[in-house]
Design a protein around this motif. Structure first.
Motif, PDB file in Angstrom:
ATOM      1  N   LEU A   4       0.833  -1.206   0.000  1.00  0.00           N
ATOM      2  CA  LEU A   4       0.000   0.000   0.000  1.00  0.00           C
ATOM      3  C   LEU A   4       0.862   1.247   0.000  1.00  0.00           C
ATOM      4  O   LEU A   4       0.559   2.231  -0.673  1.00  0.00           O
ATOM      5  CB  LEU A   4      -0.918  -0.012   1.224  1.00  0.00           C
ATOM      6  N   THR A  60      -5.474   5.465  13.417  1.00  0.00           N
ATOM      7  CA  THR A  60      -4.853   5.503  12.089  1.00  0.00           C
ATOM      8  C   THR A  60      -3.706   4.500  12.049  1.00  0.00           C
ATOM      9  O   THR A  60      -3.373   3.853  13.050  1.00  0.00           O
ATOM     10  CB  THR A  60      -4.310   6.915  11.776  1.00  0.00           C
ATOM     11  N   ASP A 122      -8.550  11.078  -1.982  1.00  0.00           N
ATOM     12  CA  ASP A 122      -8.221   9.707  -1.594  1.00  0.00           C
ATOM     13  C   ASP A 122      -7.556   9.744  -0.218  1.00  0.00           C
ATOM     14  O   ASP A 122      -6.341   9.958  -0.103  1.00  0.00           O
ATOM     15  CB  ASP A 122      -7.295   9.079  -2.635  1.00  0.00           C
ATOM     16  N   LYS A 123      -8.326   9.500   0.831  1.00  0.00           N
ATOM     17  CA  LYS A 123      -7.829   9.671   2.194  1.00  0.00           C
ATOM     18  C   LYS A 123      -6.777   8.635   2.558  1.00  0.00           C
ATOM     19  O   LYS A 123      -5.815   8.937   3.284  1.00  0.00           O
ATOM     20  CB  LYS A 123      -8.995   9.645   3.178  1.00  0.00           C
ATOM     21  N   LEU A 124      -6.934   7.404   2.087  1.00  0.00           N
ATOM     22  CA  LEU A 124      -5.928   6.390   2.384  1.00  0.00           C
ATOM     23  C   LEU A 124      -4.599   6.733   1.714  1.00  0.00           C
ATOM     24  O   LEU A 124      -3.529   6.614   2.330  1.00  0.00           O
ATOM     25  CB  LEU A 124      -6.407   5.014   1.919  1.00  0.00           C
ATOM     26  N   ASN A 127      -2.877   9.417   3.657  1.00  0.00           N
ATOM     27  CA  ASN A 127      -2.323   8.860   4.893  1.00  0.00           C
ATOM     28  C   ASN A 127      -0.999   8.152   4.622  1.00  0.00           C
ATOM     29  O   ASN A 127       0.007   8.377   5.321  1.00  0.00           O
ATOM     30  CB  ASN A 127      -3.341   7.891   5.491  1.00  0.00           C
TER      31      ASN A 127
END
Length: 411
Positions: A4, A60, A122-124, A127
């Motif tokens: 990821l 998180t 895109d929040k992921l 992060n």
């Protein structure tokens, strides 16, 4: 998780009204245009932790992430492991306020000056990008990283109307300011502050420094450093280190100096240093006149400055190029790997308005470690921004080394 993080890195590379109504129309036409805007009040609720990417009271990835760094030798073996404590939710007396760079995947964001709503981002990916670039700063204490209504890349183009540009950037800035004030008023409690960001995030922090810190001695005293990566064209009068974008906050000139600004933009040693990009916010008259920049750039009197306190004008070995281990799997337990003595670095100045952190490949022919920077040379924006995407990979160890010294020196 490593895959990821690799995905995050791949995608990342991707008029004022007249006030005198009694004047005749002819007189109004002769009046000079006052290039000023009203800085908006943010409409984002930062009491709600959902509007934070990373927050000590929000679950998180970062607090559970192994921050150790495996140093990889030329034969791809782990030479040593540098243990880095993760204090992302621990009140150490030091807080990190991080503002992420432009991370947008919507096609329209590339072609139209605009703000992109938070719920369309895109929040992921955001992060994971923060972890890849600055997650290691959790070594120092709690991390606060807000979402904000990002300005599209086209907003920063030199052909974008200056008033339109100023209003869009000011909207992004209003979110960052509101988030910082929420943190300051409800969580800080006198803690030392590390500001850190990259690219768009650095420019917004530059405005925050001018608007909130510059005339506030208490906040200036709490500031350990403002790390403004990927932020070129920081100016002051020639041979001076403050009085340009900021009136009272200086550029760092020694590694243990506190309350100062560290900025850098990395380019290849053989690469031409680009000319000034007038589309950047420090050259926008509306932002200057509205108080987000101390004064305008003077081409005849000013020079551009970068952090030269760690790497000087003479090329020396780059200490620990740090990158996520995702995609490599060189280390079993560490999420970060580092290549030592793989590049050289120096401050390269060609003129008063041309200075960069200059990087050169220095590995031996039999070195098996991958040269990530070589891949950056194929990027469509390489001629304008050099190794921009890798700014933190290149300079993170130097930054952390300086922060360690500053914390020993700050009262």
């Amino acid at each position: 998780m490593k895959k990821l993080l690799l995905l995050a890195l791949i995608i990342l590379q991707t008029a004022c009204s007249k006030s005198d109504n009694s004047s005749t129309e002819e007189e109004q036409d002769d009046d000079p245009v006052i290039e000023v805007i009203d800085i908006p009040t943010s409409t984002v609720d930062f009491e709600n932790t959902e509007n934070w990417v990373i927050h000590p009271e929000k679950t998180t990835i970062l607090p559970f992430y192994n921050l150790d760094i495996a140093v990889i030798d030329e034969n791809l073996n782990v030479e040593e492991t540098i243990v880095v404590e993760n204090n992302a939710t621990v009140n150490t007396g030091i807080d990190v306020f991080w503002v992420h760079p432009t991370i947008l995947t919507t096609p329209q964001s590339a072609f139209t000056p605009q703000n992109i709503p938070i719920d369309e981002q895109d929040k992921l990916l955001i992060n994971l990008t923060i972890i890849a670039q600055g997650g290691l700063l959790a070594k120092y204490g709690r991390v606060f990283a807000p979402h904000y209504r990002q300005s599209s890349g086209k907003t920063y183009s030199e052909d974008t109307d200056k008033e339109e540009q100023a209003n869009i950037i000011a909207t992004s800035y209003s979110d960052v300011k509101a988030a910082f004030l929420e943190y300051l008023n409800n969580y800080n409690n006198g803690n030392k502050i590390i500001l850190a960001g990259h690219s768009q995030g650095s420019y917004l922090l530059g405005m925050l420094l001018r608007d909130v810190f510059d005339e506030n001695p208490t906040l200036r005293n709490q500031l350990v450093v403002a790390a403004l990566a990927g932020m070129a064209y920081v100016y002051a009068e020639e041979n001076q280190y403050k009085g340009g974008w900021w009136k009272n906050i200086p550029l760092c000139t020694t590694t243990n100096e506190c309350g100062c600004i560290s900025n850098w933009a990395a380019f290849d040693e053989a690469q031409d240093i680009p000319d000034i990009n007038p589309g950047l916010p420090e050259f926008n008259p509306y932002l200057i006149n509205s108080g987000l920049v101390y004064r305008a750039f003077d081409e005849t009197e000013d020079w551009f400055v970068q952090d030269f306190s760690y790497y000087g004008e003479t090329a020396t070995n780059l200490d620990y190029y740090i990158t996520p281990d995702s995609g490599y799997d060189y280390a079993e337990d560490a999420n970060f790997i580092a290549f030592n003595n793989f590049y050289t670095a120096r401050q390269r100045r060609e003129a008063n308005q041309k200075v960069v952190l200059s990087i050169d490949f220095a590995a031996q022919p039999n070195d098996q470690r991958p040269n990530e920077l070589e891949d950056e040379q194929d990027h469509i924006n390489y001629s304008n921004w050099g190794y921009h995407i890798k700014d933190y990979h290149i300079y993170l160890w130097a930054l952390m080394s300086q922060i360690d010294e500053k914390l020993e020196n700050c009262n």
